[in-house]
Design an enzyme around this catalytic site. Structure first.
Site, PDB file in Angstrom:
ATOM      1  N   ILE A  12       2.528   0.017 -11.792  1.00 47.90           N
ATOM      2  CA  ILE A  12       2.237   1.458 -11.775  1.00 47.90           C
ATOM      3  C   ILE A  12       3.047   2.159 -12.870  1.00 47.90           C
ATOM      4  CG2 ILE A  12       2.311   3.577 -10.380  1.00 47.90           C
ATOM      5  CD1 ILE A  12       2.029   1.704  -7.890  1.00 47.90           C
ATOM      6  N   THR A 132       5.253   4.495  -0.261  1.00 48.99           N
ATOM      7  CA  THR A 132       4.037   3.801   0.161  1.00 48.99           C
ATOM      8  C   THR A 132       3.549   4.283   1.527  1.00 48.99           C
ATOM      9  OG1 THR A 132       3.265   1.601   0.860  1.00 48.99           O
ATOM     10  CG2 THR A 132       5.598   1.987   1.047  1.00 48.99           C
ATOM     11  N   ASP A 133       2.266   4.085   1.784  1.00 50.03           N
ATOM     12  CA  ASP A 133       1.725   4.408   3.116  1.00 50.03           C
ATOM     13  C   ASP A 133       2.178   3.389   4.164  1.00 50.03           C
ATOM     14  OD1 ASP A 133       0.213   2.232   2.266  1.00 50.03           O
ATOM     15  OD2 ASP A 133      -1.734   3.119   2.708  1.00 50.03           O
ATOM     16  N   GLU A 134       2.715   2.235   3.701  1.00 46.77           N
ATOM     17  CA  GLU A 134       3.090   1.185   4.668  1.00 46.77           C
ATOM     18  C   GLU A 134       4.220   1.624   5.584  1.00 46.77           C
ATOM     19  OE1 GLU A 134       3.352  -2.814   3.400  1.00 46.77           O
ATOM     20  OE2 GLU A 134       1.679  -2.642   2.022  1.00 46.77           O
ATOM     21  N   TYR A 158       9.611  -5.315   3.621  1.00 43.89           N
ATOM     22  CA  TYR A 158       9.295  -4.402   2.502  1.00 43.89           C
ATOM     23  C   TYR A 158       9.145  -2.977   2.997  1.00 43.89           C
ATOM     24  CZ  TYR A 158       6.326  -1.757  -0.699  1.00 43.89           C
ATOM     25  OH  TYR A 158       5.794  -0.757  -1.479  1.00 43.89           O
ATOM     26  N   SER A 161      12.283  -1.381   4.171  1.00 46.16           N
ATOM     27  CA  SER A 161      13.207  -0.989   3.087  1.00 46.16           C
ATOM     28  C   SER A 161      12.705   0.280   2.397  1.00 46.16           C
ATOM     29  CB  SER A 161      13.385  -2.133   2.083  1.00 46.16           C
ATOM     30  OG  SER A 161      12.194  -2.359   1.351  1.00 46.16           O
ATOM     31  N   LYS A 162      11.395   0.426   2.258  1.00 49.93           N
ATOM     32  CA  LYS A 162      10.854   1.654   1.649  1.00 49.93           C
ATOM     33  C   LYS A 162      11.070   2.839   2.595  1.00 49.93           C
ATOM     34  CE  LYS A 162       8.881   2.105  -1.770  1.00 49.93           C
ATOM     35  NZ  LYS A 162       9.351   2.345  -3.171  1.00 49.93           N
ATOM     36  N   VAL A 214      -7.918 -16.038   1.946  1.00 50.28           N
ATOM     37  CA  VAL A 214      -8.018 -14.818   2.767  1.00 50.28           C
ATOM     38  C   VAL A 214      -7.174 -15.022   4.025  1.00 50.28           C
ATOM     39  CG1 VAL A 214      -9.603 -13.405   4.135  1.00 50.28           C
ATOM     40  CG2 VAL A 214     -10.315 -14.265   1.888  1.00 50.28           C
ATOM     41  N   PRO A 291       2.658 -13.066   8.698  1.00 57.13           N
ATOM     42  CA  PRO A 291       3.377 -12.614   9.903  1.00 57.13           C
ATOM     43  C   PRO A 291       3.523 -11.094   9.898  1.00 57.13           C
ATOM     44  CG  PRO A 291       4.621 -14.320   8.722  1.00 57.13           C
ATOM     45  CD  PRO A 291       3.465 -13.943   7.839  1.00 57.13           C
TER      46      PRO A 291
HETATM   47  P1  NAD Z   1       5.887  -3.812  -9.404  1.00 57.88           P
HETATM   48  O1  NAD Z   1       6.447  -4.874  -8.524  1.00 57.88           O
HETATM   49  O2  NAD Z   1       4.696  -4.115 -10.240  1.00 57.88           O
HETATM   50  O3  NAD Z   1       7.019  -3.278 -10.390  1.00 57.88           O
HETATM   51  C1  NAD Z   1       8.326  -3.021  -9.979  1.00 57.88           C
HETATM   52  C2  NAD Z   1       9.189  -2.796 -11.207  1.00 57.88           C
HETATM   53  O4  NAD Z   1      10.524  -2.507 -10.769  1.00 57.88           O
HETATM   54  C3  NAD Z   1       9.288  -4.022 -12.115  1.00 57.88           C
HETATM   55  O5  NAD Z   1       9.143  -3.635 -13.456  1.00 57.88           O
HETATM   56  C4  NAD Z   1      10.693  -4.559 -11.852  1.00 57.88           C
HETATM   57  O6  NAD Z   1      11.259  -5.229 -12.977  1.00 57.88           O
HETATM   58  C5  NAD Z   1      11.443  -3.266 -11.535  1.00 57.88           C
HETATM   59  N1  NAD Z   1      12.652  -3.482 -10.728  1.00 57.88           N
HETATM   60  C6  NAD Z   1      12.776  -4.245  -9.606  1.00 57.88           C
HETATM   61  N2  NAD Z   1      14.031  -4.197  -9.155  1.00 57.88           N
HETATM   62  C7  NAD Z   1      14.726  -3.370  -9.980  1.00 57.88           C
HETATM   63  C8  NAD Z   1      16.058  -2.888 -10.025  1.00 57.88           C
HETATM   64  N3  NAD Z   1      16.962  -3.276  -9.112  1.00 57.88           N
HETATM   65  N4  NAD Z   1      16.424  -2.034 -11.004  1.00 57.88           N
HETATM   66  C9  NAD Z   1      15.523  -1.645 -11.952  1.00 57.88           C
HETATM   67  N5  NAD Z   1      14.250  -2.076 -11.975  1.00 57.88           N
HETATM   68  C10 NAD Z   1      13.848  -2.923 -10.996  1.00 57.88           C
HETATM   69  O7  NAD Z   1       5.607  -2.568  -8.451  1.00 57.88           O
HETATM   70  P2  NAD Z   1       4.435  -1.486  -8.503  1.00 57.88           P
HETATM   71  O8  NAD Z   1       3.256  -2.017  -7.796  1.00 57.88           O
HETATM   72  O9  NAD Z   1       4.310  -0.982  -9.886  1.00 57.88           O
HETATM   73  O10 NAD Z   1       5.075  -0.361  -7.565  1.00 57.88           O
HETATM   74  C11 NAD Z   1       5.907   0.663  -8.103  1.00 57.88           C
HETATM   75  C12 NAD Z   1       6.401   1.523  -6.975  1.00 57.88           C
HETATM   76  O11 NAD Z   1       5.290   2.080  -6.278  1.00 57.88           O
HETATM   77  C13 NAD Z   1       7.209   0.774  -5.922  1.00 57.88           C
HETATM   78  O12 NAD Z   1       8.256   1.606  -5.498  1.00 57.88           O
HETATM   79  C14 NAD Z   1       6.232   0.542  -4.782  1.00 57.88           C
HETATM   80  O13 NAD Z   1       6.907   0.478  -3.556  1.00 57.88           O
HETATM   81  C15 NAD Z   1       5.376   1.780  -4.894  1.00 57.88           C
HETATM   82  N6  NAD Z   1       3.983   1.650  -4.422  1.00 57.88           N
HETATM   83  C16 NAD Z   1       3.201   0.616  -4.856  1.00 57.88           C
HETATM   84  C17 NAD Z   1       1.873   0.549  -4.435  1.00 57.88           C
HETATM   85  C18 NAD Z   1       0.960  -0.571  -4.888  1.00 57.88           C
HETATM   86  O14 NAD Z   1      -0.132  -0.700  -4.334  1.00 57.88           O
HETATM   87  N7  NAD Z   1       1.318  -1.365  -5.878  1.00 57.88           N
HETATM   88  C19 NAD Z   1       1.354   1.524  -3.575  1.00 57.88           C
HETATM   89  C20 NAD Z   1       2.184   2.562  -3.146  1.00 57.88           C
HETATM   90  C21 NAD Z   1       3.508   2.615  -3.591  1.00 57.88           C
HETATM   91  O1  DAU Z   2      -0.334   0.167   0.926  1.00 57.01           O
HETATM   92  C1  DAU Z   2       0.472   0.215  -0.221  1.00 57.01           C
HETATM   93  C2  DAU Z   2       1.061  -1.150  -0.481  1.00 57.01           C
HETATM   94  O2  DAU Z   2      -0.004  -1.958  -0.945  1.00 57.01           O
HETATM   95  C3  DAU Z   2       2.212  -1.137  -1.484  1.00 57.01           C
HETATM   96  O3  DAU Z   2       3.280  -0.400  -0.958  1.00 57.01           O
HETATM   97  C4  DAU Z   2       2.669  -2.556  -1.807  1.00 57.01           C
HETATM   98  O4  DAU Z   2       3.657  -2.529  -2.833  1.00 57.01           O
HETATM   99  C5  DAU Z   2       1.461  -3.340  -2.297  1.00 57.01           C
HETATM  100  O5  DAU Z   2       1.839  -4.676  -2.528  1.00 57.01           O
HETATM  101  C6  DAU Z   2       0.336  -3.286  -1.274  1.00 57.01           C
HETATM  102  O6  DAU Z   2       0.697  -4.017  -0.058  1.00 57.01           O
HETATM  103  P1  DAU Z   2      -0.351  -4.972   0.693  1.00 57.01           P
HETATM  104  O7  DAU Z   2       0.390  -5.962   1.482  1.00 57.01           O
HETATM  105  O8  DAU Z   2      -1.396  -4.174   1.374  1.00 57.01           O
HETATM  106  O9  DAU Z   2      -1.040  -5.630  -0.630  1.00 57.01           O
HETATM  107  P2  DAU Z   2      -1.467  -7.139  -0.971  1.00 57.01           P
HETATM  108  O10 DAU Z   2      -2.225  -7.069  -2.256  1.00 57.01           O
HETATM  109  O11 DAU Z   2      -0.328  -8.087  -0.885  1.00 57.01           O
HETATM  110  O12 DAU Z   2      -2.468  -7.482   0.201  1.00 57.01           O
HETATM  111  C7  DAU Z   2      -3.609  -6.668   0.453  1.00 57.01           C
HETATM  112  C8  DAU Z   2      -4.299  -7.248   1.675  1.00 57.01           C
HETATM  113  O13 DAU Z   2      -4.846  -8.531   1.324  1.00 57.01           O
HETATM  114  C9  DAU Z   2      -3.366  -7.497   2.844  1.00 57.01           C
HETATM  115  O14 DAU Z   2      -4.062  -7.237   4.053  1.00 57.01           O
HETATM  116  C10 DAU Z   2      -3.050  -8.982   2.748  1.00 57.01           C
HETATM  117  C11 DAU Z   2      -4.323  -9.571   2.155  1.00 57.01           C
HETATM  118  N1  DAU Z   2      -4.141 -10.772   1.299  1.00 57.01           N
HETATM  119  C12 DAU Z   2      -3.250 -10.702   0.288  1.00 57.01           C
HETATM  120  C13 DAU Z   2      -3.050 -11.788  -0.532  1.00 57.01           C
HETATM  121  C14 DAU Z   2      -2.044 -11.748  -1.652  1.00 57.01           C
HETATM  122  C15 DAU Z   2      -4.920 -11.905   1.526  1.00 57.01           C
HETATM  123  O15 DAU Z   2      -5.757 -11.936   2.444  1.00 57.01           O
HETATM  124  N2  DAU Z   2      -4.734 -12.981   0.698  1.00 57.01           N
HETATM  125  C16 DAU Z   2      -3.818 -12.982  -0.301  1.00 57.01           C
HETATM  126  O16 DAU Z   2      -3.668 -14.033  -1.001  1.00 57.01           O
END
Ligand code: NAD
Ligand code: DAU
Length: 355
Positions: A12, A132-134, A158, A161-162, A214, A291
C-alpha cells in the site's frame, strides 16, 4: 512541506508514494526496514528531491527522533507493519515488536516533536495511522457490517497487534492531544502486492499451473478494495479528517474466497489459457483451514462517505482484471520477489498444510 511515511516500500505504501509524487509533489520521506515485504524497486527512479528512502526500524527511537528533527514533517503516515495473518500464527513476536512497540515508539517520538511545534505548524500537524477492519473480529452471515462503533474483538496475533496499536493511537489523542487520525480498511488488492496474500498468490500459482490452495470450505467472505481507492481514502482523511476520529474504508465488494478464486481463474483462462485447454479451476485444492479464521468481514463506510465525500471508484471486476494484467506483464518484478525467502515461506506454510 515534508511528510514522513513508514512502510512505504510495501504494497500500500509504494502505491501511496507513487500517487503522492504524481499528484501532490511535496517531499515524502520513507522510513522502511525493508523486511521481506519491503521492495525498494517499487519506487526506483523517483526524483530524489521529492522522494527519499531511509532504511530503518520504526522501533529505533534515536533514528526516528533524528528524522523528525531533520525533516520537520507536517504529517506522519504510519503504514509500517507485519501484515500477514498466516505469518502471525507462526511468529507472533515480530508482530508485537513492530505493530505494537514500533507504533508506541513512533508515537513517543511524535509526541516530543509535536511539543516542539508552535503556531500554524502545530495546528497543521497530523499523525495518520493506517489500520485494518480485522480489529473488529468476525461477522455472522446476517450481521450488519462493521461501523466505527463496533467493539474491537481481534482473533489473530496480527489483528490483536493492530488493535493494540489503534488503542495506543487513540490514547495519545485523549491524553496528549496529539492530532491523530486512524483508518480501518478492508482487504486491498492490486499491483505490487507481495504474493503471499490471496489474490496475487492465486494469480501466480494459477498462471504457473501450481495448486490453488483454498483454506477450508472457501466460504469466508472479505470486502475487497482496489489499492488505489484505499490510497485516495488515506489522502482524503489526511487532508480533511477530524483529529481523534477513526474512519472505516471499504470497497463495497463483498465476496467469498471461492468467488474470488473462480474470478481469477476465469480471467487467466481468457488471457493465458492452459495448454491442455482445461480451466484453471482444475488447480483448486481445498487445504486445512487457518486457525482462528475469521468467517466474514464487511464494512459500513457511511461515515467517510458523508463526512469526507469519499467512496471507492473501482469495481472488483475492473480492478481484478487490471491486477491480473499487471502480474502477467511484470514478469521481472515477479521473478525478483520470488526470492529464497519467498520459497521458504511456501515450503513452511503450504508444505505443512498438505501433510
Ligand atoms: P506490507 O506487508 O506489504 O508492507 C509493510 C511494509 O512495512 C514493508 O515495506 C516492510 O518492510 C515495512 N516494515 C515492516 N516492519 C517495519 C519496521 N519495524 N520498521 C519500518 N518498516 C517496517 O503491508 P501492506 O499490505 O502494504 O499494509 C500496510 C499497512 O496497511 C499495514 O499497517 C497493514 O496493517 C494495513 N492494512 C493492510 C491491508 C491489506 O489488505 N493489505 C488492509 C488494511 C490495512
Ligand atoms: O481485512 C484487511 C486485512 O486483509 C489486512 O489487515 C491484512 O494485512 C491483509 O493481509 C488481509 O488479511 P486476510 O487474512 O483477509 O488476507 P489474505 O490475503 O491472507 O487472505 C484472504 C482470505 O483468503 C482469507 O479468508 C484466507 C484465505 N486464503 C488466503 C491464502 C493466502 C486462502 O484460502 N488461501 C490462501 O493461500
Amino acid at each position: 512541506m515534508t511528510v514522513i511515511i513508514t512502510g512505504g516500500a510495501g504494497f500500500i505504501g509504494c502505491n501511496f508514494i507513487l500517487e503522492w509524487v504524481r499528484e501532490i509533489g511535496e517531499k515524502i520521506v520513507n522510513l522502511d526496514k525493508l523486511t521481506y515485504a519491503g521492495n525498494p524497486e517499487n519506487l526506483a527512479g523517483q526524483d530524489p528531491d521529492v522522494y527519499e528512502l531511509i532504511q530503518g526500524d520504526i522501533g529505533d527511537a534515536e533514528l526516528v527522533k533524528d528524522l523528525l528533527n531533520k525533516h520537520q514533517p507536517w504529517a506522519i503516515l504510519n503504514l509500517a507493519a507485519e501484515s500477514h495473518v498466516d505469518r502471525s500464527i507462526y511468529s507472533p513476536a515480530d508482530f508485537m515488536r513492530t505493530n505494537v512497540m514500533g507504533t508506541f515508539n513512533l508515537l513517543e517520538a511524535t509526541r516530543a516533536y509535536f511539543g516542539s511545534l508552535s503556531g500554524k505548524g502545530k495546528e497543521k500537524f497530523r499523525f495518520l495511522h493506517v489500520s485494518t477492519d480485522e480489529v473488529y473480529g468476525s461477522l455472522a452471515p446476517n450481521d450488519p457490517p462493521f461501523t466505527e462503533e463496533t467493539p474491537y474483538s481481534p482473533n489473530s496475533p496480527y489483528s490483536a497487534s493492530k488493535a493494540a496499536s489503534d488503542h495506543l493511537v487513540r490514547a495519545y489523542f485523549k491524553t496528549y492531544d496529539l492530532p491523530v487520525l486512524t483508518t480501518n480498511c478492508s482487504n486491498n488488492y492490486g499491483p505490487r502486492q507481495f504474493p503471499e496474500k490471496l489474490i496475487p498468490l492465486m494469480i501466480l500459482n494459477g498462471a504457473s499451473g501450481a495448486e490453488l490452495p483454498v483454506y477450508g470450505d472457501g466460504l469466508q467472505a472479505r470486502d475487497w478494495i482496489f489499492v488505489m481507492d484505499h490510497v485516495r481514502a488515506i489522502r482524503e482523511v489526511l487532508f480533511k479528517g477530524t483529529p481523534g476520529e477513526t474512519y472505516n474504508v471499504g470497497g463495497h465488494e463483498e465476496r467469498t474466497n471461492m468467488e474470488v478464486v473462480l474470478a481469477v481463474c476465469a480471467i487467466l483462462d481468457e488471457l493465458t489459457p492452459r495448454l491442455d485447454g482445461q480451466s484453471r479451476t482444475v488447480q483448486i485444492k481445498h487445504v486445512k483451514d487457518r486457525p482462528g479464521h475469521d468467517r466474514r468481514y464487511a464494512i459500513d463506510d457511511r461515515k467517510i462517505q458523508m463526512s469526507l465525500g469519499f467512496s471507492p471508484q473501482w469495481s472488483f471486476t475492473e480492478g481484478l482484471k487490471m491486477t491480473v494484467d499487471w502480474y502477467l506483464s511484470n514478469t521481472i518484478w515477479v521473478e525478483k520477489v520470488k526470492s529464497g525467502a519467498y520459497r521458504q515461506w511456501l515450503d513452511l506454510h503450504y508444505g505443512q498444510k498438505d501433510k
